[in-house]
Structures are given as structure tokens and as C-alpha cells.
Design a protein around this motif. Structure first.
Motif, PDB file in Angstrom:
ATOM      1  N   HIS A 239       1.028  -1.158   4.894  1.00 56.16           N
ATOM      2  CA  HIS A 239       1.820  -1.766   3.822  1.00 56.16           C
ATOM      3  C   HIS A 239       2.876  -0.805   3.296  1.00 56.16           C
ATOM      4  O   HIS A 239       3.888  -1.235   2.750  1.00 56.16           O
ATOM      5  N   SER A 240       2.657   0.488   3.463  1.00 53.35           N
ATOM      6  CA  SER A 240       3.648   1.490   3.080  1.00 53.35           C
ATOM      7  C   SER A 240       4.562   1.844   4.250  1.00 53.35           C
ATOM      8  O   SER A 240       5.750   2.088   4.064  1.00 53.35           O
ATOM      9  N   LEU A 241       4.007   1.861   5.442  1.00 51.63           N
ATOM     10  CA  LEU A 241       4.736   2.320   6.615  1.00 51.63           C
ATOM     11  C   LEU A 241       5.727   1.283   7.147  1.00 51.63           C
ATOM     12  O   LEU A 241       6.863   1.627   7.498  1.00 51.63           O
ATOM     13  N   LEU A 242       5.348   0.039   7.213  1.00 52.41           N
ATOM     14  CA  LEU A 242       6.222  -0.982   7.796  1.00 52.41           C
ATOM     15  C   LEU A 242       7.584  -1.080   7.111  1.00 52.41           C
ATOM     16  O   LEU A 242       8.605  -1.133   7.803  1.00 52.41           O
ATOM     17  N   PRO A 243       7.665  -1.105   5.776  1.00 55.87           N
ATOM     18  CA  PRO A 243       8.997  -1.163   5.159  1.00 55.87           C
ATOM     19  C   PRO A 243       9.851   0.054   5.507  1.00 55.87           C
ATOM     20  O   PRO A 243      11.056  -0.080   5.725  1.00 55.87           O
ATOM     21  N   LEU A 244       9.251   1.223   5.591  1.00 55.98           N
ATOM     22  CA  LEU A 244      10.006   2.424   5.938  1.00 55.98           C
ATOM     23  C   LEU A 244      10.522   2.352   7.377  1.00 55.98           C
ATOM     24  O   LEU A 244      11.671   2.694   7.650  1.00 55.98           O
ATOM     25  N   LEU A 245       9.673   1.911   8.295  1.00 53.22           N
ATOM     26  CA  LEU A 245      10.100   1.784   9.683  1.00 53.22           C
ATOM     27  C   LEU A 245      11.171   0.710   9.839  1.00 53.22           C
ATOM     28  O   LEU A 245      12.120   0.870  10.603  1.00 53.22           O
ATOM     29  N   THR A 246      11.024  -0.371   9.126  1.00 55.05           N
ATOM     30  CA  THR A 246      12.002  -1.455   9.187  1.00 55.05           C
ATOM     31  C   THR A 246      13.372  -0.985   8.725  1.00 55.05           C
ATOM     32  O   THR A 246      14.393  -1.378   9.276  1.00 55.05           O
ATOM     33  N   GLN A 247      13.411  -0.109   7.724  1.00 55.74           N
ATOM     34  CA  GLN A 247      14.672   0.389   7.167  1.00 55.74           C
ATOM     35  C   GLN A 247      15.290   1.511   7.994  1.00 55.74           C
ATOM     36  O   GLN A 247      16.455   1.850   7.798  1.00 55.74           O
TER      37      GLN A 247
ATOM     38  N   GLN B 185     -12.285  -5.907   2.334  1.00 53.09           N
ATOM     39  CA  GLN B 185     -11.507  -5.205   1.315  1.00 53.09           C
ATOM     40  C   GLN B 185     -10.094  -5.757   1.224  1.00 53.09           C
ATOM     41  O   GLN B 185      -9.577  -6.343   2.170  1.00 53.09           O
ATOM     42  N   HIS B 186      -9.474  -5.536   0.078  1.00 51.93           N
ATOM     43  CA  HIS B 186      -8.054  -5.849  -0.077  1.00 51.93           C
ATOM     44  C   HIS B 186      -7.277  -4.760   0.639  1.00 51.93           C
ATOM     45  O   HIS B 186      -7.513  -3.574   0.435  1.00 51.93           O
ATOM     46  N   SER B 187      -6.336  -5.145   1.474  1.00 49.98           N
ATOM     47  CA  SER B 187      -5.656  -4.166   2.322  1.00 49.98           C
ATOM     48  C   SER B 187      -4.308  -3.713   1.774  1.00 49.98           C
ATOM     49  O   SER B 187      -3.593  -2.994   2.451  1.00 49.98           O
ATOM     50  N   GLU B 188      -3.948  -4.099   0.567  1.00 52.47           N
ATOM     51  CA  GLU B 188      -2.613  -3.746   0.059  1.00 52.47           C
ATOM     52  C   GLU B 188      -2.391  -2.243  -0.101  1.00 52.47           C
ATOM     53  O   GLU B 188      -1.266  -1.794  -0.190  1.00 52.47           O
TER      54      GLU B 188
END
Length: 96
Positions: free
Chosen positions: A42-50, A34-37
């Protein structure tokens, strides 16, 4: 629950809270095809990074892989709060 059903307890909404999840299809036998986007990371990593002060995660199924564990460790080193509870006593037993 009964207080909510009786109308004595009202829901409180917050623009600061997001509910994120993987789609049920991720558990399918062909998930690797499957496409994993649309998957959680994919939603969590940007939030944790910020995150600059704290990141609150609540999940009975949170099992970070190596890369995410490293990133979370970096956040702790930078002073961003990371708290685990509930399963914390089981971690030594899980390590073998």
C-alpha cells in the motif's frame, strides 16, 4: 562498522530515501484476517507508479506477484530503470 563506532564515519541522511516494510504480524497464521492497509504494497505501489526515471528497491525478500510483475514490466517498457542483481543467476533455476 568499526569506523562508525570510532566516530570516523558519520551517518548521511537523505529526504529522498524511504524505508518501507511490512509489519511482523503479516507472517502470523491469521494474516489473511488482518487489515492490510499498513502492509508494504500500500506504500510501495503509489511510489512505483509515480516513478519516471528510476525506482531503487533493495530487499532480500522481494517476491513480486503477478500484478506487480506486470506493473514493473510496464515501467521498464516506459524507460524507467529496473535492475535486479544478486539473485538474477538463480532465476532460471527457480523457474523449474
Amino acid at each position: 562498522m568499526q569506523a562508525h563506532l570510532d566516530g570516523r564515519l558519520r551517518l548521511h541522511w537523505s529526504a529522498q530515501v524511504q524505508v518501507l516494510s511490512d509489519p511482523p504480524e503479516k507472517a502470523a497464521p491469521v494474516a489473511s484476517l488482518q487489515h492490510s492497509e499498513h502492509w508494504l504494497m500500500h506504500s510501495l505501489l503509489p511510489l512505483l507508479t509515480q516513478a519516471r526515471e528510476e525506482a531503487l528497491l533493495n530487499s532480500p525478500y522481494f517476491v513480486p506477484g503477478t500484478a506487480l510483475s506486470t506493473m514493473l514490466g510496464d515501467k521498464v517498457a516506459a524507460g524507467v530503470a529496473l535492475v535486479h542483481a544478486g539473485y538474477a543467476r538463480a532465476v532460471p533455476a527457480l523457474d523449474g
